[in-house]
Design an enzyme around this catalytic site. Structure first.
Site, mmCIF file in Angstrom:
data_model
loop_
_atom_site.group_PDB
_atom_site.id
_atom_site.type_symbol
_atom_site.label_atom_id
_atom_site.label_comp_id
_atom_site.label_asym_id
_atom_site.label_seq_id
_atom_site.Cartn_x
_atom_site.Cartn_y
_atom_site.Cartn_z
ATOM 1 C CE LYS A 251 -4.281 -1.825 1.653
ATOM 2 N NZ LYS A 251 -5.146 -2.175 2.756
ATOM 3 C CE LYS B 289 -6.095 -9.139 -1.963
ATOM 4 N NZ LYS B 289 -6.114 -8.603 -0.601
ATOM 5 C CE LYS C 133 -12.610 -5.205 0.857
ATOM 6 N NZ LYS C 133 -13.292 -5.975 1.853
HETATM 7 P P1 TYM Z 1 -10.567 -7.929 4.109
HETATM 8 O O1 TYM Z 1 -11.755 -7.130 4.455
HETATM 9 O O2 TYM Z 1 -9.590 -7.390 3.124
HETATM 10 O O3 TYM Z 1 -11.040 -9.338 3.576
HETATM 11 C C1 TYM Z 1 -11.988 -10.117 4.317
HETATM 12 C C2 TYM Z 1 -11.660 -11.595 4.171
HETATM 13 O O4 TYM Z 1 -11.697 -11.958 2.781
HETATM 14 C C3 TYM Z 1 -10.482 -12.604 2.431
HETATM 15 N N1 TYM Z 1 -10.155 -12.246 1.035
HETATM 16 C C4 TYM Z 1 -9.917 -13.137 0.081
HETATM 17 N N2 TYM Z 1 -9.904 -14.479 0.082
HETATM 18 C C5 TYM Z 1 -9.625 -15.104 -1.087
HETATM 19 N N3 TYM Z 1 -9.355 -14.448 -2.245
HETATM 20 C C6 TYM Z 1 -9.357 -13.093 -2.292
HETATM 21 N N4 TYM Z 1 -9.105 -12.460 -3.433
HETATM 22 C C7 TYM Z 1 -9.643 -12.378 -1.093
HETATM 23 N N5 TYM Z 1 -9.748 -11.060 -0.797
HETATM 24 C C8 TYM Z 1 -10.049 -10.997 0.517
HETATM 25 C C9 TYM Z 1 -9.457 -12.035 3.398
HETATM 26 O O5 TYM Z 1 -8.332 -12.869 3.523
HETATM 27 C C10 TYM Z 1 -10.258 -11.952 4.678
HETATM 28 O O6 TYM Z 1 -10.294 -13.202 5.337
HETATM 29 N N6 TYM Z 1 -7.650 -7.238 8.070
HETATM 30 C C11 TYM Z 1 -8.771 -7.972 7.566
HETATM 31 C C12 TYM Z 1 -10.048 -7.784 8.364
HETATM 32 C C13 TYM Z 1 -9.874 -8.058 9.800
HETATM 33 C C14 TYM Z 1 -9.777 -9.333 10.410
HETATM 34 C C15 TYM Z 1 -9.619 -9.062 11.811
HETATM 35 C C16 TYM Z 1 -9.810 -10.631 9.937
HETATM 36 C C17 TYM Z 1 -9.780 -7.108 10.781
HETATM 37 N N7 TYM Z 1 -9.629 -7.725 11.992
HETATM 38 C C18 TYM Z 1 -9.489 -10.103 12.724
HETATM 39 C C19 TYM Z 1 -9.675 -11.663 10.861
HETATM 40 C C20 TYM Z 1 -9.525 -11.406 12.237
HETATM 41 C C21 TYM Z 1 -9.038 -7.520 6.145
HETATM 42 O O7 TYM Z 1 -8.665 -6.470 5.740
HETATM 43 O O8 TYM Z 1 -9.805 -8.373 5.422
#
Ligand code: TYM
Length: 333
Positions: A114, A196, A199
């Site tokens: 980022k 990857k 969004k």
């Molecule tokens: P975030 O919001 O980016 O994504 C949410 C979940 O979706 C998964 N993910 C994917 N899995 C497969 N292929 C993809 N292209 C893909 N894009 C996203 C992510 O791995 C995630 O599981 N930091 C985290 C949110 C968070 C969190 C937490 C997760 C905050 N606190 C505590 C677990 C525990 C995040 O930004 O996910």
């Protein structure tokens, strides 16, 4: 009884990657772990590490919460809440920052990526983001954290932070295990399968939004980048586009890669893509119908209120004990 904790950021629209890598998986785990507890939240504090428009953020926060339920999570067995409504997350985040090293955060690849894209105007919170994530998890003594592959490094850091705290103050936090699925943990961009699916992507052809109209979804799958080899086979190194589509196919049908290869032997990509387009459209179509139903039923607010109350009670107790361990405030009698 084990505790499962995970979250999703309400930044940008939810994608097929979020669905396959996380949401669908939560539902499967809930079915296969009937005696365990699920704490799932909308990580709105994480979303504001980059600028967000207030009304859009609020709308997306609700969308994510409703999507959890639309995917089939049982509201009676899920403590579903909004992260910012349980203030202990931010407080524990600060306490944990006091035992996290700058060098550890500088090694986080998500931060490095980022900050490469944007040199000026990066918030401090974007840097300390993984510490808040650690707090989200260990606040609830999570045993397991189901996430996609991109969160693996953050989970490793969480384990290090928890272990460090335990070594310093005595056994206190549960050191959580990540649950990363073998298939579907990393859904790639449909136009650039080396990257990857995300969004926050510039080109909307590369990702499928869970809110896309079904004909748009079909079109995006059919125009996904493949190669000139023309054989449906799982070889991510030389056929990354096809491998990505096979991953999606496999998760939605439970067929193995070998079974998919067998099914499309000698048939080329057009048939494969067209079947996959139908599969994805039908899965997301059903999801959208249930989503509409949940939004219209008005039950979401009650579920989120009750989730907030339960999560707050658990979080308050853990945080108070944590502060006592550290020596903050007056000693409790
Ligand atoms: P975030 O919001 O980016 O994504 C949410 C979940 O979706 C998964 N993910 C994917 N899995 C497969 N292929 C993809 N292209 C893909 N894009 C996203 C992510 O791995 C995630 O599981 N930091 C985290 C949110 C968070 C969190 C937490 C997760 C905050 N606190 C505590 C677990 C525990 C995040 O930004 O996910």
């Amino acid at each position: 009884m084990k505790r499962i904790v995970s979250g999703i950021k309400p930044s940008g629209t939810l994608t097929l990657g979020n669905y396959i890598g996380a949401i669908k998986r939560f539902v499967e785990l809930q079915r296969s772990m009937p005696d365990d507890e699920f704490y799932l939240f909308v990580a709105d504090l994480h979303a504001i590490t980059v600028p967000q428009e207030a009304s859009l953020l609020r709308q997306r926060t609700k969308e994510v919460a409703a999507m959890y339920l639309a995917a089939g999570l049982d509201p009676l067995r899920t403590i579903l809440f909004i992260q910012s409504e349980v203030k202990e997350h931010a407080e524990l985040g600060y306490l944990l920052q006091c035992s996290t090293y700058i060098g550890e955060l500088e090694r986080m690849t998500q931060f490095k990526d980022k900050s490469k894209k944007q040199e000026a105007g990066l918030s401090t919170a974007l840097f300390t983001y993984p510490v808040l994530m650690a707090a989200d998890i260990i606040l609830y003594d999570a045993d397991y954290v189901p996430v996609g592959d991109d969160q693996k490094q953050h989970l490793e850091l969480t384990r290090d932070i928890a272990t460090r705290f335990n070594n310093r103050y005595g056994d206190f936090f549960v050191v959580p295990e990540p649950l990363i699925p073998e298939t579907g943990a990393r859904i790639m961009d449909l136009q650039d399968p080396e990257k990857k699916m995300s969004k926050s992507d510039e080109s909307d052809k590369g990702y499928i939004s869970l809110f896309d109209p079904l004909d748009v979804i079909r079109k995006k799958i059919k125009s996904a980048v493949t190669d000139s080899i023309g054989i449906v086979q799982y070889d991510p190194s030389s056929q990354s586009g096809v491998a990505n589509l096979m991953n999606i196919y496999s998760v939605l049908t439970d067929l193995s890669f070998a079974q998919i290869e067998e099914k499309y032997k000698g048939l080329g990509y057009a048939m494969f893509k067209s079947d996959l387009a139908e599969l994805v459209a039908s899965e997301i179509g059903a999801l959208q119908n249930r989503y509409q139903h949940i939004i219209q039923s008005g039950e979401l607010d009650q579920i989120l209120d009750s989730g907030r109350d339960i999560a707050s009670r658990v979080a308050y107790k853990k945080l108070e004990k944590c502060k006592q361990k550290i020596g903050l405030g007056r000693k409790r009698k």
